[in-house]
Structures are given as C-alpha cells and as structure tokens.
Design an enzyme around this catalytic site. Structure first.
Site, short mmCIF file in Angstrom:
data_model
loop_
_atom_site.label_atom_id
_atom_site.label_comp_id
_atom_site.label_asym_id
_atom_site.label_seq_id
_atom_site.Cartn_x
_atom_site.Cartn_y
_atom_site.Cartn_z
N TYR A 68 46.50 41.68 46.24
CA TYR A 68 47.62 42.50 45.72
C TYR A 68 47.27 43.88 46.52
O TYR A 68 46.32 44.41 46.97
CB TYR A 68 47.83 42.71 44.29
CG TYR A 68 46.64 43.08 43.67
CD1 TYR A 68 46.18 44.49 43.43
CD2 TYR A 68 45.58 42.07 43.16
CE1 TYR A 68 44.96 44.91 42.96
CE2 TYR A 68 44.33 42.57 42.52
CZ TYR A 68 44.16 44.00 42.39
OH TYR A 68 43.01 44.58 41.82
N ARG A 82 43.96 44.43 48.13
CA ARG A 82 42.66 43.90 47.70
C ARG A 82 42.46 42.57 47.95
O ARG A 82 43.59 41.72 47.70
CB ARG A 82 42.47 44.11 46.19
CG ARG A 82 42.60 45.68 45.69
CD ARG A 82 41.26 46.00 45.27
NE ARG A 82 39.95 45.26 45.70
CZ ARG A 82 38.89 44.74 45.29
NH1 ARG A 82 39.04 44.81 43.75
NH2 ARG A 82 37.79 44.44 45.59
N HIS A 91 40.29 38.03 44.33
CA HIS A 91 38.97 38.11 43.30
C HIS A 91 39.18 37.86 42.07
O HIS A 91 40.17 37.91 41.44
CB HIS A 91 38.34 39.66 43.51
CG HIS A 91 39.40 40.65 43.12
ND1 HIS A 91 40.51 41.17 43.74
CD2 HIS A 91 39.21 41.25 41.80
CE1 HIS A 91 41.17 42.09 42.95
NE2 HIS A 91 40.52 42.24 41.83
N HIS A 98 37.21 39.12 38.39
CA HIS A 98 36.07 40.07 37.47
C HIS A 98 35.30 39.14 36.46
O HIS A 98 36.13 38.05 36.04
CB HIS A 98 37.03 40.88 36.65
CG HIS A 98 37.97 41.77 37.81
ND1 HIS A 98 37.45 42.93 38.11
CD2 HIS A 98 39.21 41.89 37.92
CE1 HIS A 98 38.65 43.70 38.97
NE2 HIS A 98 39.57 42.98 38.87
N TYR A 116 48.80 41.39 37.63
CA TYR A 116 48.21 41.33 36.28
C TYR A 116 49.17 41.40 35.08
O TYR A 116 50.24 42.13 35.24
CB TYR A 116 47.24 42.46 36.27
CG TYR A 116 45.93 42.23 37.08
CD1 TYR A 116 44.77 41.54 36.44
CD2 TYR A 116 45.83 42.97 38.22
CE1 TYR A 116 43.45 41.64 37.56
CE2 TYR A 116 44.82 42.76 38.94
CZ TYR A 116 43.63 42.08 38.51
OH TYR A 116 42.48 42.12 39.41
#
Length: 234
Positions: free
Chosen positions: A144, A154, A157, A159, A105
């Site tokens: 990640y 994780r 995905h 959000h 991110y």
C-alpha cells in the site's frame, strides 16, 4: 520483547536506528538527548498478563472468522519462538494484524479508494505450544502507498506482537515476504543497518508445508535476545 537491560546485549546495527532520516517520521519522534535506562521493578516483571485465557478456537485462522471466505491468496504463517540459546518459549501470546489483499486496513485513518473485505478483519491471536511453535492461517496482504516520500509503497508485511511473562514483556516486529521488489526501497525495513539482521525479518517459503491446493506456507522464527535477536519495533 521488552527485557531488562542487564539481560540484553544488543549487537550494534542489529536493531532499527531511532533516527533514520529516510523514514521521515523518525526525524520528529526520535530522542534528542541520550536515553536514560530505567530498570523494571519486580512488580513490572512479574505483573499480570492479559489475553491468554481469551484465545478462541478460530482466532488463529483469519479466514474462518466470518460467514464467508475472504478474498486473496491464502497462506499459512508458522514459526518458533526461542531464546538466545535456541530453547523454546512456550505459552507466548502472539497477536498479529495486517492489511487485506488490496492493501487496506480496517481503520478510520485508512480511507483510500480500495475495497474493504467484509470477510476479513485482519487480526488474529494464538499461543505457542510446548515446543515454542505457532501457526496462523491468513491472506497474503497487499502493498500500500504511504506518505513518507514520493511514490512510497510499503512492502507486503504482517505485524507481530508477542507478550511474555508480564504485561511489560512485549516484542513488536514485522514479517516480510521473500523476493519482494519493494524491500530495497522501504525506509522502515532499511532502518536496520546490519543486512543480516534485516534479513531475519524476511520469512522463508516452505513448500513442503503447503496445504496442497489451498495455501502456501511461510516460516518466520522469532528470537527474543542474543546475537540473532529479531529486530524490534520496526
């Protein structure tokens, strides 16, 4: 979508547990006493909504927001926002955020030794049309690691945040990808006890809507309430 309790009839097990021990941070942040429901007032339910008028022409296309092309597998994500009766919910502001193709991110707390992409910010927004449909063009995010437990990863995905008829009408959820081997191991995904409800967070690959030679397509419908309500806050 945050909806007054008198309008919501959640089916037990279809929403994430507030305390799910394998998801370690819930042990510290989950309520220790019974919740006290507070009905929203008229001003809270009909107050201002911010952001609808600020949607730009490229906000839905995360691959066209910079001078160059982002790295990774290009995908389109589309779907329909609907109520418990299957009726379309138009003019809903949808915002998304995600990691880049390397699983990183653009955030000060993400300092892992994996590359950032100067041509990919990882955020977008759009409005549903009169039939409740939305569409994004983006890059498939990478998995990640996170610090929940040993060798925790994780699943890939995206959000989603939906804003309804007032600023307090909001749904936050996550979309996953079909066939991801990390899903059975992920405490966040598995904090939803009901298997059918969990699986409503998994998108469907729809090859008939691919952009030939350019992008795969995934459909992710969002139901705001009722027995097929999309799990929230996951």
């Amino acid at each position: 979508m945050i909806i007054p309790s008198r309008y919501r009839r959640e089916i037990p097990g279809t929403q994430p547990d507030l305390l799910h021990a394998p998801y370690v941070s819930t042990v510290l942040r989950s309520p220790q006493r019974p919740l006290v429901p507070l009905e929203h007032s008229l001003s809270e339910l009909t107050g201002s909504v911010y952001g609808h008028e600020l949607v730009g022409p490229n906000d839905h296309d995360l691959t066209a927001q910079h001078a160059g092309q982002p790295l990774g597998q290009r995908i389109t994500v589309y779907g329909r926002v609907q109520d418990e009766n299957g009726h379309a919910v138009p003019e809903t502001l949808i915002e998304l955020w995600q990691a880049n193709s390397a699983g990183r991110y653009i955030h000060k707390n993400d300092q892992r030794d994996v590359p950032l992409d100067p041509n990919f910010t990882g955020t977008g927004r759009t409005l549903t049309d009169k039939n409740g449909f939305y569409r994004f063009v983006t890059i498939r995010p990478g998995a990640y690691p996170w610090r929940n437990h040993y060798n925790a990863w994780r699943p890939a995905h995206i959000h989603f945040s939906l804003l309804g008829p007032s600023f307090l009408s909001r749904l936050v959820t996550q979309m996953y990808f079909p066939g991801d081997p990390l899903l059975p191991l992920d405490p966040i995904f598995n904090s939803i006890p009901d298997e059918k409800a969990r699986n409503r967070l998994i998108s469907h690959y729809t090859p008939e809507f691919d952009t030939p030679g350019q992008a795969l397509s995934y459909r992710f419908d969002i139901t705001l309430r009722g027995p097929l309500e999309t799990p929230m806050e996951v």
